[in-house]
Write a protein that holds these residues in place. Structure first.
Motif, PDB file in Angstrom:
ATOM      1  N   THR A  35       0.819  -1.212   0.000  1.00  0.00           N
ATOM      2  CA  THR A  35       0.000   0.000   0.000  1.00  0.00           C
ATOM      3  C   THR A  35       0.855   1.265   0.000  1.00  0.00           C
ATOM      4  N   ALA A  36       2.170   1.133   0.204  1.00  0.00           N
ATOM      5  CA  ALA A  36       3.062   2.297   0.161  1.00  0.00           C
ATOM      6  C   ALA A  36       3.248   2.800  -1.268  1.00  0.00           C
ATOM      7  N   VAL A  37       3.001   1.943  -2.260  1.00  0.00           N
ATOM      8  CA  VAL A  37       3.048   2.323  -3.675  1.00  0.00           C
ATOM      9  C   VAL A  37       1.747   1.861  -4.334  1.00  0.00           C
ATOM     10  N   PRO A  38       0.636   2.573  -4.058  1.00  0.00           N
ATOM     11  CA  PRO A  38      -0.687   2.092  -4.461  1.00  0.00           C
ATOM     12  C   PRO A  38      -1.010   2.193  -5.953  1.00  0.00           C
TER      13      PRO A  38
ATOM     14  N   ASP B 175       3.831   5.320  -8.949  1.00  0.00           N
ATOM     15  CA  ASP B 175       4.251   5.672  -7.592  1.00  0.00           C
ATOM     16  C   ASP B 175       5.582   5.007  -7.279  1.00  0.00           C
ATOM     17  N   SER B 176       6.369   5.656  -6.420  1.00  0.00           N
ATOM     18  CA  SER B 176       7.651   5.080  -6.032  1.00  0.00           C
ATOM     19  C   SER B 176       7.943   5.396  -4.571  1.00  0.00           C
ATOM     20  N   LEU B 177       8.878   4.652  -4.038  1.00  0.00           N
ATOM     21  CA  LEU B 177       9.281   4.774  -2.639  1.00  0.00           C
ATOM     22  C   LEU B 177      10.792   4.632  -2.596  1.00  0.00           C
ATOM     23  N   MET B 178      11.491   5.567  -1.950  1.00  0.00           N
ATOM     24  CA  MET B 178      12.946   5.495  -1.825  1.00  0.00           C
ATOM     25  C   MET B 178      13.282   5.056  -0.408  1.00  0.00           C
TER      26      MET B 178
ATOM     27  N   THR C 103       9.173   0.774  -7.067  1.00  0.00           N
ATOM     28  CA  THR C 103       8.237   1.448  -7.956  1.00  0.00           C
ATOM     29  C   THR C 103       7.167   0.480  -8.452  1.00  0.00           C
ATOM     30  N   ARG C 104       5.998   1.031  -8.736  1.00  0.00           N
ATOM     31  CA  ARG C 104       4.912   0.240  -9.342  1.00  0.00           C
ATOM     32  C   ARG C 104       4.795   0.690 -10.790  1.00  0.00           C
TER      33      ARG C 104
END
Length: 105
Positions: free
Chosen positions: A28-31, A35-38, A49-50
């Motif tokens: 859910t951090a990259v819904p 979206d991306s998360l570092m 990344t999604r």
């Protein structure tokens, strides 16, 4: 008395623990696609990344000039994102159980 060097200790710990699967975050951090998360794992920046195909992927961000992101092994289990920085093949799945066949007499 020898006092361990902090940087040496960190390198040894990273090499000991970097092999294997590490929990990063929930999916859910990259819904949404795009979206991306570092995150930083053992001092290495990792981008989660999604993609447009809804698959979640992980990349190591290289610090070299003009270095392309390097793919990192990524797995999704029970709604959680795991990555493996080691290039060797480590499986996240549980081994299959085998049934013993009786020997014929």
């Amino acid at each position: 008395m020898n006092v361990p060097d902090d940087s040496r200790f960190r390198r040894e710990m990273a090499s000991a623990y970097r092999s294997g699967w590490h929990f990063i975050d929930l999916v859910t951090a990259v819904p949404h696609s795009g979206d991306s998360l570092m995150v930083t794992l053992f001092g290495e920046p990792i981008v989660i990344t999604r993609g447009d195909d809804e698959d979640i992927r992980a990349y190591r961000c290289l610090r070299r000039p003009r270095g392309a992101p390097q793919p990192v092994r990524c797995a999704i289990r029970y709604g959680m994102i795991f990555v493996n920085l080691d290039q060797r093949d480590h499986q996240l799945v549980e081994p299959e159980t085998t049934t013993a066949t009786p020997r014929s007499a």
